[in-house]
Scaffold this motif. Structure first.
Motif, PDB file in Angstrom:
ATOM      1  N   ASP A 196      -4.293   1.464 -10.236  1.00  0.00           N
ATOM      2  CA  ASP A 196      -2.935   1.576  -9.712  1.00  0.00           C
ATOM      3  C   ASP A 196      -2.950   2.035  -8.255  1.00  0.00           C
ATOM      4  O   ASP A 196      -2.188   1.521  -7.425  1.00  0.00           O
ATOM      5  CB  ASP A 196      -2.098   2.549 -10.542  1.00  0.00           C
ATOM      6  CG  ASP A 196      -1.773   2.024 -11.924  1.00  0.00           C
ATOM      7  OD1 ASP A 196      -1.991   0.813 -12.171  1.00  0.00           O
ATOM      8  OD2 ASP A 196      -1.317   2.829 -12.764  1.00  0.00           O
ATOM      9  N   LEU A 197      -3.808   2.980  -7.927  1.00  0.00           N
ATOM     10  CA  LEU A 197      -3.904   3.482  -6.558  1.00  0.00           C
ATOM     11  C   LEU A 197      -4.370   2.387  -5.606  1.00  0.00           C
ATOM     12  O   LEU A 197      -3.814   2.220  -4.516  1.00  0.00           O
ATOM     13  CB  LEU A 197      -4.848   4.676  -6.503  1.00  0.00           C
ATOM     14  CG  LEU A 197      -5.045   5.331  -5.134  1.00  0.00           C
ATOM     15  CD1 LEU A 197      -3.714   5.843  -4.589  1.00  0.00           C
ATOM     16  CD2 LEU A 197      -6.058   6.446  -5.233  1.00  0.00           C
ATOM     17  N   VAL A 198      -5.370   1.629  -6.008  1.00  0.00           N
ATOM     18  CA  VAL A 198      -5.852   0.519  -5.180  1.00  0.00           C
ATOM     19  C   VAL A 198      -4.736  -0.495  -4.969  1.00  0.00           C
ATOM     20  O   VAL A 198      -4.517  -0.968  -3.845  1.00  0.00           O
ATOM     21  CB  VAL A 198      -7.093  -0.139  -5.827  1.00  0.00           C
ATOM     22  CG1 VAL A 198      -7.428  -1.465  -5.170  1.00  0.00           C
ATOM     23  CG2 VAL A 198      -8.290   0.800  -5.756  1.00  0.00           C
ATOM     24  N   ASN A 199      -4.010  -0.813  -6.023  1.00  0.00           N
ATOM     25  CA  ASN A 199      -2.910  -1.767  -5.914  1.00  0.00           C
ATOM     26  C   ASN A 199      -1.786  -1.238  -5.012  1.00  0.00           C
ATOM     27  O   ASN A 199      -1.198  -1.992  -4.234  1.00  0.00           O
ATOM     28  CB  ASN A 199      -2.355  -2.123  -7.285  1.00  0.00           C
ATOM     29  CG  ASN A 199      -3.331  -2.921  -8.115  1.00  0.00           C
ATOM     30  OD1 ASN A 199      -4.222  -3.580  -7.579  1.00  0.00           O
ATOM     31  ND2 ASN A 199      -3.188  -2.849  -9.422  1.00  0.00           N
ATOM     32  N   MET A 200      -1.501   0.054  -5.113  1.00  0.00           N
ATOM     33  CA  MET A 200      -0.463   0.646  -4.266  1.00  0.00           C
ATOM     34  C   MET A 200      -0.885   0.606  -2.805  1.00  0.00           C
ATOM     35  O   MET A 200      -0.084   0.281  -1.923  1.00  0.00           O
ATOM     36  CB  MET A 200      -0.179   2.085  -4.703  1.00  0.00           C
ATOM     37  CG  MET A 200       0.622   2.191  -5.979  1.00  0.00           C
ATOM     38  SD  MET A 200       0.842   3.882  -6.564  1.00  0.00           S
ATOM     39  CE  MET A 200       1.544   4.687  -5.155  1.00  0.00           C
ATOM     40  N   LEU A 234       0.943  -1.437   0.247  1.00  0.00           N
ATOM     41  CA  LEU A 234       1.446  -0.779   1.451  1.00  0.00           C
ATOM     42  C   LEU A 234       0.773  -1.328   2.711  1.00  0.00           C
ATOM     43  O   LEU A 234       1.210  -1.041   3.821  1.00  0.00           O
ATOM     44  CB  LEU A 234       1.214   0.731   1.363  1.00  0.00           C
ATOM     45  CG  LEU A 234       1.998   1.461   0.282  1.00  0.00           C
ATOM     46  CD1 LEU A 234       1.561   2.917   0.216  1.00  0.00           C
ATOM     47  CD2 LEU A 234       3.494   1.373   0.560  1.00  0.00           C
ATOM     48  N   GLY A 235      -0.291  -2.064   2.509  1.00  0.00           N
ATOM     49  CA  GLY A 235      -1.000  -2.635   3.647  1.00  0.00           C
ATOM     50  C   GLY A 235      -1.808  -1.615   4.417  1.00  0.00           C
ATOM     51  O   GLY A 235      -2.160  -1.822   5.563  1.00  0.00           O
ATOM     52  N   SER A 236      -2.091  -0.497   3.804  1.00  0.00           N
ATOM     53  CA  SER A 236      -2.874   0.518   4.498  1.00  0.00           C
ATOM     54  C   SER A 236      -4.260   0.625   3.886  1.00  0.00           C
ATOM     55  O   SER A 236      -4.428   0.592   2.680  1.00  0.00           O
ATOM     56  CB  SER A 236      -2.171   1.873   4.427  1.00  0.00           C
ATOM     57  OG  SER A 236      -2.148   2.345   3.099  1.00  0.00           O
ATOM     58  N   ASP A 237      -5.191   0.716   4.773  1.00  0.00           N
ATOM     59  CA  ASP A 237      -6.573   0.935   4.359  1.00  0.00           C
ATOM     60  C   ASP A 237      -7.008   2.226   5.032  1.00  0.00           C
ATOM     61  O   ASP A 237      -6.917   2.358   6.266  1.00  0.00           O
ATOM     62  CB  ASP A 237      -7.456  -0.238   4.787  1.00  0.00           C
ATOM     63  CG  ASP A 237      -8.890  -0.117   4.311  1.00  0.00           C
ATOM     64  OD1 ASP A 237      -9.162   0.808   3.532  1.00  0.00           O
ATOM     65  OD2 ASP A 237      -9.726  -0.938   4.727  1.00  0.00           O
ATOM     66  N   ALA A 238      -7.475   3.158   4.284  1.00  0.00           N
ATOM     67  CA  ALA A 238      -7.838   4.469   4.823  1.00  0.00           C
ATOM     68  C   ALA A 238      -8.854   4.347   5.948  1.00  0.00           C
ATOM     69  O   ALA A 238      -8.847   5.137   6.894  1.00  0.00           O
ATOM     70  CB  ALA A 238      -8.365   5.364   3.708  1.00  0.00           C
ATOM     71  N   ALA A 239      -9.727   3.365   5.905  1.00  0.00           N
ATOM     72  CA  ALA A 239     -10.742   3.195   6.941  1.00  0.00           C
ATOM     73  C   ALA A 239     -10.117   2.737   8.255  1.00  0.00           C
ATOM     74  O   ALA A 239     -10.659   3.002   9.332  1.00  0.00           O
ATOM     75  CB  ALA A 239     -11.799   2.198   6.483  1.00  0.00           C
ATOM     76  N   ASN A 240      -8.978   2.063   8.198  1.00  0.00           N
ATOM     77  CA  ASN A 240      -8.329   1.548   9.403  1.00  0.00           C
ATOM     78  C   ASN A 240      -7.309   2.512  10.001  1.00  0.00           C
ATOM     79  O   ASN A 240      -6.760   2.239  11.056  1.00  0.00           O
ATOM     80  CB  ASN A 240      -7.647   0.210   9.102  1.00  0.00           C
ATOM     81  CG  ASN A 240      -8.645  -0.873   8.768  1.00  0.00           C
ATOM     82  OD1 ASN A 240      -9.800  -0.818   9.184  1.00  0.00           O
ATOM     83  ND2 ASN A 240      -8.204  -1.853   8.005  1.00  0.00           N
ATOM     84  N   GLU A 241      -7.026   3.584   9.349  1.00  0.00           N
ATOM     85  CA  GLU A 241      -6.037   4.531   9.844  1.00  0.00           C
ATOM     86  C   GLU A 241      -6.622   5.352  10.982  1.00  0.00           C
ATOM     87  O   GLU A 241      -7.794   5.721  10.954  1.00  0.00           O
ATOM     88  CB  GLU A 241      -5.581   5.468   8.721  1.00  0.00           C
ATOM     89  CG  GLU A 241      -4.729   4.784   7.681  1.00  0.00           C
ATOM     90  CD  GLU A 241      -4.196   5.775   6.649  1.00  0.00           C
ATOM     91  OE1 GLU A 241      -4.253   6.986   6.899  1.00  0.00           O
ATOM     92  OE2 GLU A 241      -3.741   5.300   5.600  1.00  0.00           O
TER      93      GLU A 241
END
Length: 70
Positions: free
Chosen positions: A49-53, A57-64
């Motif tokens: 569910d977290l991966v799908n959320m 949201l279009g957010s990737d923690a590595a790209n933030e």
């Protein structure tokens, strides 16, 4: 002979107690294993569910960008 009979009875009582204890522990172990399986399944579902959320949201923690205090 009465002493021997008393010892045999005492051993039978102890054996019955040990047998009951082993059965109770076996039942407890089976219940714990069942609950562990349920918890592992729940964690897998939550991760999914977290991966799908995150994907939604279009957010990737590595790209933030890093937080402002860096």
């Amino acid at each position: 002979m009465a002493d021997l009979d008393e010892r045999v009875v005492e051993l039978e009582v102890r054996l019955a107690f040990i047998d009951d204890t082993v059965n109770a522990l076996s039942s407890a172990d089976a219940e714990i294993a069942r609950r562990l399986d349920l918890l592992e399944r729940a964690v897998r579902d939550l991760r999914s569910d977290l991966v799908n959320m995150r994907a939604g949201l279009g957010s990737d923690a590595a790209n933030e960008p890093p937080p402002p205090h860096y």
